[in-house]
Design a protein around this motif. Structure first.
Motif, short mmCIF file in Angstrom:
data_model
loop_
_atom_site.label_atom_id
_atom_site.label_comp_id
_atom_site.label_asym_id
_atom_site.label_seq_id
_atom_site.Cartn_x
_atom_site.Cartn_y
_atom_site.Cartn_z
N GLY A 1 0.83 -1.20 0.00
CA GLY A 1 0.00 0.00 0.00
C GLY A 1 0.85 1.25 0.00
N ASN A 2 0.21 2.39 0.20
CA ASN A 2 0.93 3.66 0.26
C ASN A 2 1.66 3.76 1.59
OD1 ASN A 2 -0.04 4.46 -2.24
ND2 ASN A 2 -1.94 5.24 -1.34
N ILE A 3 2.96 3.78 1.53
CA ILE A 3 3.78 3.80 2.73
C ILE A 3 4.48 5.15 2.84
CG2 ILE A 3 5.74 2.72 3.92
CD1 ILE A 3 3.36 0.83 3.67
N ILE A 4 4.47 5.74 4.02
CA ILE A 4 5.23 6.95 4.31
C ILE A 4 6.49 6.48 5.03
CG2 ILE A 4 5.29 9.11 5.60
CD1 ILE A 4 2.20 9.14 5.28
N TYR A 5 7.65 6.83 4.49
CA TYR A 5 8.92 6.38 5.06
C TYR A 5 9.55 7.47 5.92
CZ TYR A 5 8.82 2.27 2.09
OH TYR A 5 8.47 1.09 1.51
N HIS A 6 10.26 7.01 6.96
CA HIS A 6 10.99 7.90 7.85
C HIS A 6 12.42 7.40 7.94
CE1 HIS A 6 7.20 9.65 9.05
NE2 HIS A 6 6.73 8.43 9.19
N PRO A 7 13.40 8.31 7.91
CA PRO A 7 14.81 7.88 7.95
C PRO A 7 15.19 7.32 9.32
CG PRO A 7 14.67 10.26 8.06
CD PRO A 7 13.27 9.76 7.81
N VAL A 8 16.00 6.29 9.30
CA VAL A 8 16.57 5.73 10.53
C VAL A 8 17.67 6.69 10.98
CG1 VAL A 8 17.92 3.82 11.48
CG2 VAL A 8 16.00 3.36 9.92
N ILE A 9 17.61 7.13 12.24
CA ILE A 9 18.60 8.08 12.73
C ILE A 9 19.74 7.39 13.48
CG2 ILE A 9 16.99 10.01 12.82
CD1 ILE A 9 16.88 9.59 15.90
N GLN A 10 19.55 6.13 13.82
CA GLN A 10 20.58 5.35 14.49
C GLN A 10 20.41 3.89 14.07
OE1 GLN A 10 23.49 4.01 15.91
NE2 GLN A 10 23.39 6.08 16.73
N LYS A 11 21.44 3.34 13.45
CA LYS A 11 21.33 2.01 12.87
C LYS A 11 21.40 0.88 13.90
CE LYS A 11 23.17 3.39 8.42
NZ LYS A 11 24.17 3.11 7.39
N THR A 12 21.80 1.19 15.13
CA THR A 12 21.84 0.15 16.16
C THR A 12 20.45 -0.46 16.35
OG1 THR A 12 23.58 1.36 17.27
CG2 THR A 12 22.47 -0.34 18.54
N PHE A 13 19.44 0.40 16.32
CA PHE A 13 18.04 0.00 16.40
C PHE A 13 17.36 0.56 15.15
CE2 PHE A 13 19.19 0.89 20.90
CZ PHE A 13 19.07 -0.41 21.40
N TRP A 14 16.12 0.20 14.93
CA TRP A 14 15.31 0.86 13.90
C TRP A 14 14.79 2.11 14.57
CZ3 TRP A 14 15.41 -0.73 9.00
CH2 TRP A 14 15.80 -2.05 8.74
N MET A 15 15.66 3.10 14.76
CA MET A 15 15.35 4.29 15.54
C MET A 15 14.99 5.46 14.64
SD MET A 15 17.78 6.31 18.29
CE MET A 15 18.35 4.81 19.06
N LEU A 16 13.86 6.09 14.97
CA LEU A 16 13.36 7.24 14.22
C LEU A 16 13.32 8.46 15.13
CD1 LEU A 16 10.22 5.52 12.65
CD2 LEU A 16 12.55 5.61 11.73
N GLY A 17 13.47 9.65 14.54
CA GLY A 17 13.33 10.87 15.32
C GLY A 17 11.88 11.06 15.72
N LEU A 18 11.65 11.46 16.94
CA LEU A 18 10.29 11.67 17.46
C LEU A 18 10.15 13.15 17.77
CD1 LEU A 18 7.61 10.40 18.39
CD2 LEU A 18 8.69 9.99 20.62
N ASP A 19 9.24 13.82 17.04
CA ASP A 19 9.05 15.27 17.19
C ASP A 19 8.31 15.62 18.48
OD1 ASP A 19 10.10 15.38 14.60
OD2 ASP A 19 8.12 15.57 13.68
#
Length: 182
Positions: free
Chosen positions: A28-46
């Protein structure tokens, strides 16, 4: 457990059912977010909102480090940083009625300006068991939120851990080729 040959794989979970899509299948339509730390699947949280109101947990006004969200298929519930736990727990318990699912607030996690909201029907436990919009907790006498304290010991970020509660709402794509989560 299955090891996929492609570094991008998608999960969708719902009541302990997981579907895995191989690279090339379009879920489906997926919105992607960049991984900010590769140790985990870590995303920035606003920001983190409760019933549309900013908790200020991720603002410098709260006096904390930056916030991040780990998307983790190995976590059943949702982890809240220890630094925020008392405020989080008391706020939810003041709003929510332990006898009524609909009384619990909508919790929104804002990632790269995109809102991801979950309601009580997603994050509540009924007499200690997970409930959902598919399985109604008939005869249940007590509802409690299923968030828990989380301490990954990370120095740079206050980490939230988004597990099955979060992932049950959206197809989740882990794309290591492009270091992003959708």
């Amino acid at each position: 457990m299955i090891c996929l040959p492609n570094p991008a794989h998608n999960f969708t979970t719902h009541l302990f059912q997981t579907k895995i899509f191989s690279k090339g299948q379009d879920p489906g339509n997926i919105i992607y977010h960049p991984v900010i730390q590769k140790t985990f699947w870590m995303l920035g949280l606003d920001r983190v909102l409760i019933d549309g109101k900013d908790t200020n947990m991720c603002s410098s006004d709260f006096g904390v480090k930056k916030c991040a969200l780990i998307v983790d298929s190995g976590t059943s519930t949702f982890g809240i940083p220890v630094a925020f736990w008392e405020k989080w727990d008391s706020t939810l318990n003041q709003i929510g009625n332990h006898d009524n699912v609909e009384s619990w607030p909508v919790v929104t996690f804002v990632i790269d300006g995109k809102d991801y909201s979950i309601g009580g029907d997603t994050y509540l436990l009924a007499d200690g068991n997970v409930i959902s919009d598919v399985v109604k907790a008939e005869g249940t006498t007590y509802f409690a939120h299923g968030f828990q304290k989380f301490d990954a010991g990370w120095q740079e970020y206050e980490l939230f851990a988004a597990g099955d509660f979060f992932m049950s709402k959206w197809i989740t794509v882990f794309d290591r080729d492009n270091d992003r989560v959708g």
